[in-house]
Design a protein around this motif. Structure first.
Motif, PDB file in Angstrom:
ATOM      1  N   ALA A 128      66.013  62.335  61.713  1.00 52.79           N
ATOM      2  CA  ALA A 128      66.687  61.058  61.461  1.00 52.79           C
ATOM      3  C   ALA A 128      66.763  60.270  62.756  1.00 52.79           C
ATOM      4  CB  ALA A 128      68.090  61.288  60.915  1.00 52.79           C
ATOM      5  N   GLY A 129      66.651  58.959  62.620  1.00 57.55           N
ATOM      6  CA  GLY A 129      66.801  58.101  63.787  1.00 57.55           C
ATOM      7  C   GLY A 129      66.306  56.701  63.507  1.00 57.55           C
ATOM      8  N   SER A 130      66.852  55.747  64.244  1.00 60.86           N
ATOM      9  CA  SER A 130      66.429  54.354  64.123  1.00 60.86           C
ATOM     10  C   SER A 130      66.114  53.815  65.515  1.00 60.86           C
ATOM     11  CB  SER A 130      67.532  53.498  63.480  1.00 60.86           C
ATOM     12  OG  SER A 130      67.178  52.123  63.489  1.00 60.86           O
ATOM     13  N   ILE A 131      64.903  53.314  65.678  1.00 67.26           N
ATOM     14  CA  ILE A 131      64.481  52.687  66.932  1.00 67.26           C
ATOM     15  C   ILE A 131      64.295  51.198  66.671  1.00 67.26           C
ATOM     16  CG2 ILE A 131      62.688  52.576  68.707  1.00 67.26           C
ATOM     17  CD1 ILE A 131      62.104  55.538  68.112  1.00 67.26           C
ATOM     18  N   ILE A 132      64.929  50.393  67.501  1.00 69.57           N
ATOM     19  CA  ILE A 132      64.834  48.939  67.366  1.00 69.57           C
ATOM     20  C   ILE A 132      64.286  48.390  68.669  1.00 69.57           C
ATOM     21  CG2 ILE A 132      66.110  46.806  66.942  1.00 69.57           C
ATOM     22  CD1 ILE A 132      68.297  48.675  65.637  1.00 69.57           C
ATOM     23  N   ASN A 133      63.158  47.728  68.595  1.00 69.51           N
ATOM     24  CA  ASN A 133      62.520  47.143  69.767  1.00 69.51           C
ATOM     25  C   ASN A 133      62.726  45.630  69.740  1.00 69.51           C
ATOM     26  OD1 ASN A 133      61.505  49.644  70.703  1.00 69.51           O
ATOM     27  ND2 ASN A 133      59.801  49.504  69.252  1.00 69.51           N
ATOM     28  N   ALA A 164      56.538  53.408  63.410  1.00 67.91           N
ATOM     29  CA  ALA A 164      57.040  53.491  62.036  1.00 67.91           C
ATOM     30  C   ALA A 164      56.069  54.257  61.145  1.00 67.91           C
ATOM     31  CB  ALA A 164      57.275  52.087  61.488  1.00 67.91           C
ATOM     32  N   THR A 165      54.780  53.937  61.248  1.00 66.78           N
ATOM     33  CA  THR A 165      53.807  54.591  60.374  1.00 66.78           C
ATOM     34  C   THR A 165      53.522  56.025  60.802  1.00 66.78           C
ATOM     35  OG1 THR A 165      51.997  53.634  61.694  1.00 66.78           O
ATOM     36  CG2 THR A 165      52.689  52.416  59.737  1.00 66.78           C
ATOM     37  N   THR A 166      53.643  56.307  62.081  1.00 65.26           N
ATOM     38  CA  THR A 166      53.377  57.657  62.577  1.00 65.26           C
ATOM     39  C   THR A 166      54.524  58.607  62.290  1.00 65.26           C
ATOM     40  OG1 THR A 166      52.030  56.732  64.374  1.00 65.26           O
ATOM     41  CG2 THR A 166      52.749  59.017  64.613  1.00 65.26           C
ATOM     42  N   HIS A 167      55.757  58.115  62.370  1.00 67.77           N
ATOM     43  CA  HIS A 167      56.909  59.022  62.321  1.00 67.77           C
ATOM     44  C   HIS A 167      57.858  58.790  61.155  1.00 67.77           C
ATOM     45  CE1 HIS A 167      55.893  61.123  65.976  1.00 67.77           C
ATOM     46  NE2 HIS A 167      55.598  59.953  66.532  1.00 67.77           N
ATOM     47  N   GLY A 168      57.421  58.024  60.162  1.00 71.21           N
ATOM     48  CA  GLY A 168      58.225  57.904  58.953  1.00 71.21           C
ATOM     49  C   GLY A 168      58.424  59.257  58.283  1.00 71.21           C
ATOM     50  N   LYS A 169      57.397  60.094  58.325  1.00 77.83           N
ATOM     51  CA  LYS A 169      57.484  61.431  57.729  1.00 77.83           C
ATOM     52  C   LYS A 169      58.504  62.308  58.438  1.00 77.83           C
ATOM     53  CE  LYS A 169      53.533  63.008  60.509  1.00 77.83           C
ATOM     54  NZ  LYS A 169      54.354  63.500  61.605  1.00 77.83           N
ATOM     55  N   GLY A 230      59.111  49.480  59.998  1.00 74.12           N
ATOM     56  CA  GLY A 230      57.841  48.806  60.268  1.00 74.12           C
ATOM     57  C   GLY A 230      57.888  47.315  60.041  1.00 74.12           C
ATOM     58  N   THR A 231      59.076  46.741  60.009  1.00 81.50           N
ATOM     59  CA  THR A 231      59.187  45.318  59.739  1.00 81.50           C
ATOM     60  C   THR A 231      59.643  44.550  60.978  1.00 81.50           C
ATOM     61  OG1 THR A 231      59.968  43.726  58.065  1.00 81.50           O
ATOM     62  CG2 THR A 231      61.610  45.207  59.014  1.00 81.50           C
TER      63      THR A 231
END
Length: 242
Positions: A128-133, A164-169, A230-231
């Motif tokens: 779990a985690g959220s990264i915001i750039n 996002a696409t690499t680590h959504g899983k 990814g948005t």
């Protein structure tokens, strides 16, 4: 208080002042267990603040390893990373020096590589985690001048999609945040004609305030955005809508 960050541990770079500071204070008001500011600058008006201010040179791999390691050792986890630290240079390409290019790309883009790479293993381990750039409207649209700044901010859009696409899983979400003209220390010495043009270009006819960016970051950091990754979230008073 709605407690949208209850129990979460967040690291926000460039949070000693400005919109990063507004994010940090808001997250604490929303119940975060801890919010750490990683910044080379001394905090503005730290008295009475619950933000944990720590020195972090975002261009230094050693600093990233130290700060992230300390946070995990003290709190057992890291739930949110906001890569907010940035500098801006206004020169067009023909006037941009190699030194300016390296400085802007190091602080605005290389820092995101270093920080994300350091934090990701901990988020993957906890699934779990959220990264915001934090990018800019200049990561989405063209602007005269500011060549190095726009190069960095444009790249942030796609590195965010890549993570996002690499680590959504792995349970990790990653999004980019694109503010327009926000009143902050970063632009308080900006030429008045630049400020006037940016304000005139908005639909709302005014500059943004740091807390307005902070609320957008709060959404992306909280479980309210659990299906958002990814948005690119734009907070610009309608500047890009025209």
């Amino acid at each position: 208080m709605v407690d949208r960050m209850t129990g979460k541990v967040a690291l926000i770079t460039g949070a000693s002042r400005g919109q990063g500071r507004a994010m940090a204070e808001l997250f604490l008001d929303e119940g975060a267990a801890a919010v750490i500011s990683g910044d080379v600058l001394d905090p503005r008006e730290p008295e009475g603040s619950r933000v944990d201010f720590r020195k972090l040179d975002v261009t230094s791999p050693e600093d990233w390893a130290r700060v992230v390691g300390d946070i995990v050792a003290e709190h057992g986890r890291i739930d949110v990373l906001i890569n907010n630290a940035a500098v801006c240079e206004y020169e067009p390409i023909l006037e941009t020096t190699l030194e300016q290019w390296d400085r802007v790309l190091d602080i605005d883009l290389k820092s995101i590589f270093l920080g994300t790479k350091e934090v990701l293993p901990h988020m993957i381990a906890q699934q779990a985690g959220s990264i915001i750039n934090v990018s800019s409207i200049w990561g989405l649209g063209g602007v005269p001048n500011s060549f190095a700044y726009q190069a960095a901010k444009g790249a942030i859009l796609n590195v965010s999609k890549n993570v996002a696409t690499t680590h959504g899983k792995d349970g990790v979400r990653c999004n980019s945040l694109h503010p327009g003209y926000i009143l902050s220390p970063m632009n308080e010495h900006q030429a008045p004609e630049i400020n006037a043009a940016l304000i005139a270009g908005t639909v709302l006819g005014r500059p943004g305030l740091p807390h307005e960016t902070a609320y957008a970051a709060l959404f992306l950091a909280s479980d309210e955005s659990s299906y958002v990754t990814g948005t690119a979230l734009v907070v610009d008073g309608g500047y890009l809508a025209q």
